[in-house]
Write a protein that holds these residues in place. Sequence first.
Motif, mmCIF file in Angstrom:
data_model
loop_
_atom_site.group_PDB
_atom_site.id
_atom_site.type_symbol
_atom_site.label_atom_id
_atom_site.label_comp_id
_atom_site.label_asym_id
_atom_site.label_seq_id
_atom_site.Cartn_x
_atom_site.Cartn_y
_atom_site.Cartn_z
ATOM 1 N N GLY A 1 0.825 -1.220 0.000
ATOM 2 C CA GLY A 1 0.000 0.000 0.000
ATOM 3 C C GLY A 1 0.854 1.264 0.000
ATOM 4 N N LYS A 2 1.937 1.223 0.739
ATOM 5 C CA LYS A 2 2.813 2.386 0.830
ATOM 6 C C LYS A 2 3.502 2.658 -0.509
ATOM 7 N N MET A 3 3.894 1.591 -1.200
ATOM 8 C CA MET A 3 4.533 1.764 -2.514
ATOM 9 C C MET A 3 3.529 2.321 -3.515
ATOM 10 N N GLU A 4 2.294 1.812 -3.482
ATOM 11 C CA GLU A 4 1.248 2.314 -4.389
ATOM 12 C C GLU A 4 1.043 3.812 -4.157
ATOM 13 N N LYS A 5 1.016 4.181 -2.891
ATOM 14 C CA LYS A 5 0.805 5.585 -2.530
ATOM 15 C C LYS A 5 1.976 6.453 -2.992
ATOM 16 N N ALA A 6 3.198 5.923 -2.790
ATOM 17 C CA ALA A 6 4.394 6.689 -3.184
ATOM 18 C C ALA A 6 4.431 6.871 -4.699
ATOM 19 N N LEU A 7 4.104 5.807 -5.445
ATOM 20 C CA LEU A 7 4.093 5.910 -6.912
ATOM 21 C C LEU A 7 2.981 6.861 -7.365
ATOM 22 N N GLY A 8 1.858 6.801 -6.649
ATOM 23 C CA GLY A 8 0.724 7.673 -6.981
ATOM 24 C C GLY A 8 1.025 9.147 -6.749
ATOM 25 N N SER A 9 1.993 9.407 -5.916
ATOM 26 C CA SER A 9 2.318 10.807 -5.614
ATOM 27 C C SER A 9 3.223 11.440 -6.679
ATOM 28 N N LEU A 10 3.769 10.615 -7.600
ATOM 29 C CA LEU A 10 4.614 11.166 -8.676
ATOM 30 C C LEU A 10 3.736 11.793 -9.752
ATOM 31 N N THR A 11 4.308 12.714 -10.511
ATOM 32 C CA THR A 11 3.551 13.282 -11.632
ATOM 33 C C THR A 11 3.421 12.222 -12.722
ATOM 34 N N LEU B 1 11.635 -2.679 -4.905
ATOM 35 C CA LEU B 1 10.308 -2.588 -4.270
ATOM 36 C C LEU B 1 9.221 -2.159 -5.248
ATOM 37 N N ILE B 2 9.608 -1.553 -6.384
ATOM 38 C CA ILE B 2 8.607 -1.017 -7.335
ATOM 39 C C ILE B 2 7.563 -2.076 -7.734
ATOM 40 N N PRO B 3 7.981 -3.327 -8.086
ATOM 41 C CA PRO B 3 6.945 -4.301 -8.497
ATOM 42 C C PRO B 3 5.984 -4.699 -7.385
ATOM 43 N N SER B 4 6.285 -4.331 -6.150
ATOM 44 C CA SER B 4 5.369 -4.707 -5.064
ATOM 45 C C SER B 4 4.021 -4.004 -5.197
ATOM 46 N N ALA B 5 3.979 -2.965 -6.041
ATOM 47 C CA ALA B 5 2.707 -2.263 -6.256
ATOM 48 C C ALA B 5 1.814 -3.006 -7.257
ATOM 49 N N LEU B 6 2.391 -3.988 -7.962
ATOM 50 C CA LEU B 6 1.614 -4.716 -8.981
ATOM 51 C C LEU B 6 0.686 -5.741 -8.338
ATOM 52 N N ILE C 1 12.888 9.180 -9.226
ATOM 53 C CA ILE C 1 13.389 8.173 -8.276
ATOM 54 C C ILE C 1 13.706 8.813 -6.917
ATOM 55 N N GLY C 2 14.177 10.051 -6.959
ATOM 56 C CA GLY C 2 14.446 10.784 -5.718
ATOM 57 C C GLY C 2 13.169 11.002 -4.924
ATOM 58 N N ASN C 3 12.106 11.419 -5.642
ATOM 59 C CA ASN C 3 10.810 11.642 -4.983
ATOM 60 C C ASN C 3 10.236 10.349 -4.412
ATOM 61 N N LEU C 4 10.401 9.278 -5.185
ATOM 62 C CA LEU C 4 9.889 7.981 -4.730
ATOM 63 C C LEU C 4 10.566 7.569 -3.427
ATOM 64 N N MET C 5 11.862 7.782 -3.371
ATOM 65 C CA MET C 5 12.622 7.456 -2.154
ATOM 66 C C MET C 5 12.107 8.293 -0.978
ATOM 67 N N GLN C 6 11.922 9.575 -1.263
ATOM 68 C CA GLN C 6 11.473 10.495 -0.190
ATOM 69 C C GLN C 6 10.090 10.101 0.324
ATOM 70 N N LYS C 7 9.161 9.838 -0.614
ATOM 71 C CA LYS C 7 7.776 9.513 -0.207
ATOM 72 C C LYS C 7 7.736 8.193 0.592
ATOM 73 N N LEU C 8 8.544 7.248 0.139
ATOM 74 C CA LEU C 8 8.546 5.955 0.831
ATOM 75 C C LEU C 8 9.173 6.065 2.214
ATOM 76 N N THR C 9 10.200 6.885 2.321
ATOM 77 C CA THR C 9 10.849 7.096 3.626
ATOM 78 C C THR C 9 9.870 7.774 4.575
ATOM 79 N N GLU C 10 9.103 8.750 4.041
ATOM 80 C CA GLU C 10 8.117 9.460 4.875
ATOM 81 C C GLU C 10 7.004 8.525 5.338
ATOM 82 N N ALA C 11 6.668 7.576 4.463
ATOM 83 C CA ALA C 11 5.558 6.663 4.768
ATOM 84 C C ALA C 11 5.938 5.589 5.783
ATOM 85 N N LYS C 12 7.219 5.453 6.099
ATOM 86 C CA LYS C 12 7.690 4.384 7.008
ATOM 87 C C LYS C 12 7.117 4.543 8.418
#
Lengths: 191, 228
Positions: free
Chosen positions: A131-141, B50-55, A180-191
């Motif tokens: 869920g956290k990864m989905e959210k982090a990816l969703g936060s990217l443009t 970790l990226i594929p974990s969203a799939l 990739i920088g943003n993804l790292m930041q969002k995921l770190t924040e979500a921890k």
Amino acid sequence: MAESNSLTDAEIMLKIAGYDSKALEQLYDRYAPFLYTLIKKIVTDKETAEEILSDLFVIIWRQIDQFDFKTNNIFTWLVTLARNKAIDVLNRRGGKMLPDYSDEYEKQYIIPKLSADVEALELEEVLNRKGKMEKALGSLTDAQRYVLELSYYGGLDQEEIANKLKIPTVTVKSKMQVAIGNLMQKLTEAK
Amino acid sequence: MDKKKSLELIKLEVLGCLNEKDRESLKIMKESNEDFPWKELADYQNLVALIPSALEIKYPASELKDKTAMKLYNIRDEIKAKIDAKKALEIPTQPVEESFEAEDKFELEEKIEVEEKVFAEAEEGFHINADEPLPISQDESFRIVSNFKEKEEPKNLISETHDKTEAPVSKTALEKDVIEKIARDYIKGHIQDDIDLLTQSVKKNKILTFIFFFITLILIGALYFIKQ
């Protein structure tokens, strides 16, 4: 069976290093769905994906001595290995000029070389953080996510993405680094 | 500046989209820069994994496992060769003293395995001859046994075991005394009676001989007086 389920990834890998075929079977049972999902996303075709997954476990069996037991980052090693192999098949089928596939080529380009200074991930922990990864990816443009997907799942390099999107390579580079920088930041924040 | 440049290239490398020039630059940085951000590289490598974990998880066909097993079976010779090479590499790298210990251990294990094999075959009613080399089996444990048999001359395990249990005779004075004492005790316990009997018998014979000699003298004297 209960005993096999209680083994950690590291214990399984150690047994594989001693050519214990049951341990390889355990690794297959544990990781096949995750790795297949990734491979299928890259090559899209079901039969090719299954062929690659099958080949992947043959590579693990043959090249287990290439795994770094000091870092023991099994999850990242397997996922990176699966991605490298799937991208290689994709590129070869797409007619990309690549060296002949040999044992040496496999060691150099397919087998991952991970940094030793690593915090090992566990599959269960990763699945719990879906869920956290989905959210982090969703936060990217959309643009950031698109270049990320073209690169990660499409296997395209900077120039190929630039050609595809008809934008300068420098822009592609910059967008990827920011994504990739943003993804790292969002995921770190979500921890 | 170097770290910033390294980080930029790391982000591209983990996504697998470095061009040739950047790949070379990053390689030089890794090799020459003591402050290379290895921790950041590790973090980004984990991140992309970790990226594929969203799939949404998909499952391969259940028959794929058998297909994979078949592929593994087809490369069994290659794996066997690897195992043998690994063993060959491991044995000489051990320290000398340890390797002797290991050798002893292997010899003991080998002996046990050979004995087990011999007993197993005996139970099955096979013709057993301990001096004959064992047949080479596909089974790994028996293959190891066969390897050892190839390296060494066939042994007579029973005689070898017996030989090893016999203590060599020591030449020290103390041991000589002990041996003499044991010999004396043995003689005392088993032959002394016979010797005593023999001695008594000799004494009796001597007395009898003396008596007969005396009687003979008397008889001769008596005959001499009768004639006169």
